[in-house]
Write a protein that holds these residues in place. Structure first.
Motif, short mmCIF file in Angstrom:
data_model
loop_
_atom_site.label_atom_id
_atom_site.label_comp_id
_atom_site.label_asym_id
_atom_site.label_seq_id
_atom_site.Cartn_x
_atom_site.Cartn_y
_atom_site.Cartn_z
N LEU A 21 27.84 34.79 36.44
CA LEU A 21 28.32 36.18 36.35
C LEU A 21 28.44 36.82 37.72
CD1 LEU A 21 26.34 37.44 33.23
CD2 LEU A 21 28.79 36.94 33.38
N PHE A 22 27.48 36.55 38.60
CA PHE A 22 27.54 37.08 39.96
C PHE A 22 28.77 36.54 40.69
CE2 PHE A 22 26.51 36.77 44.50
CZ PHE A 22 26.29 38.11 44.76
N VAL A 24 31.60 35.49 39.37
CA VAL A 24 32.80 36.11 38.80
C VAL A 24 32.96 37.53 39.33
CG1 VAL A 24 33.80 36.99 36.65
CG2 VAL A 24 32.85 34.68 36.73
N GLU A 25 31.88 38.28 39.37
CA GLU A 25 31.94 39.64 39.90
C GLU A 25 32.37 39.65 41.36
OE1 GLU A 25 31.73 43.77 40.20
OE2 GLU A 25 31.80 42.49 38.45
N LEU A 26 31.84 38.74 42.15
CA LEU A 26 32.22 38.65 43.55
C LEU A 26 33.71 38.35 43.71
CD1 LEU A 26 31.18 38.74 46.45
CD2 LEU A 26 30.65 36.31 46.27
N LEU A 28 36.08 39.06 41.53
CA LEU A 28 36.84 40.23 41.11
C LEU A 28 36.82 41.33 42.17
CD1 LEU A 28 35.84 40.44 37.34
CD2 LEU A 28 38.01 39.66 38.31
N VAL A 29 35.67 41.53 42.80
CA VAL A 29 35.57 42.54 43.86
C VAL A 29 36.48 42.18 45.02
CG1 VAL A 29 34.02 43.49 45.63
CG2 VAL A 29 33.28 43.38 43.25
N ARG A 30 36.47 40.94 45.43
CA ARG A 30 37.32 40.53 46.55
C ARG A 30 38.80 40.65 46.19
NH1 ARG A 30 33.87 35.51 49.01
NH2 ARG A 30 32.35 36.82 50.05
N LYS A 31 39.14 40.31 44.95
CA LYS A 31 40.53 40.44 44.50
C LYS A 31 40.95 41.91 44.53
CE LYS A 31 43.58 39.42 40.63
NZ LYS A 31 43.68 38.91 39.26
N ARG A 32 40.08 42.81 44.05
CA ARG A 32 40.35 44.24 44.07
C ARG A 32 40.52 44.75 45.50
NH1 ARG A 32 35.71 46.30 41.64
NH2 ARG A 32 36.19 44.91 39.93
N ASP A 90 40.02 54.41 41.87
CA ASP A 90 39.04 54.05 40.83
C ASP A 90 37.92 55.07 40.66
OD1 ASP A 90 40.37 51.70 40.18
OD2 ASP A 90 39.30 50.55 41.70
#
Length: 91
Positions: A21-22, A24-26, A28-32, A90
């Motif tokens: 999960l960490f 995946v979150e990382l 997504l944050v980098r993609k954002r 956001d």
């Protein structure tokens, strides 16, 4: 299997899920962040003021830009006057 071994296996499984999960979150944050950087490239104060509505005070516009950057944790030079708080920042 002993009880302690079962607990150890359960802990490893939970740890693997948390790490996954960490990761995946990382991602997504980098993609954002990359998307934000592509949509809102850095601009100078002069470019910022040129994009503001006519009649806006220079001091007020730049003070507002600084406050938005500080409060939202956005790089100062990536705050644009045409950004929408909800859709672009956001909030």
């Amino acid at each position: 299997m002993t009880f302690l071994l079962q607990i150890g296996i359960a802990c490893l499984a939970v740890s693997a899920v948390v790490v996954g999960l960490f990761a995946v979150e990382l991602i997504l944050v980098r993609k954002r962040e990359r998307h934000f950087d592509a949509c809102w490239p850095p601009i100078t104060d002069e470019e910022f003021l040129a994009r503001c509505s006519p009649g806006v005070s220079r001091d007020t516009a730049l003070r507002t830009r600084r406050i938005v950057a500080e409060q939202l944790g956005i790089p100062y030079d990536q705050v644009h006057p045409d950004q929408d708080f909800v859709h672009d920042l956001d909030c």
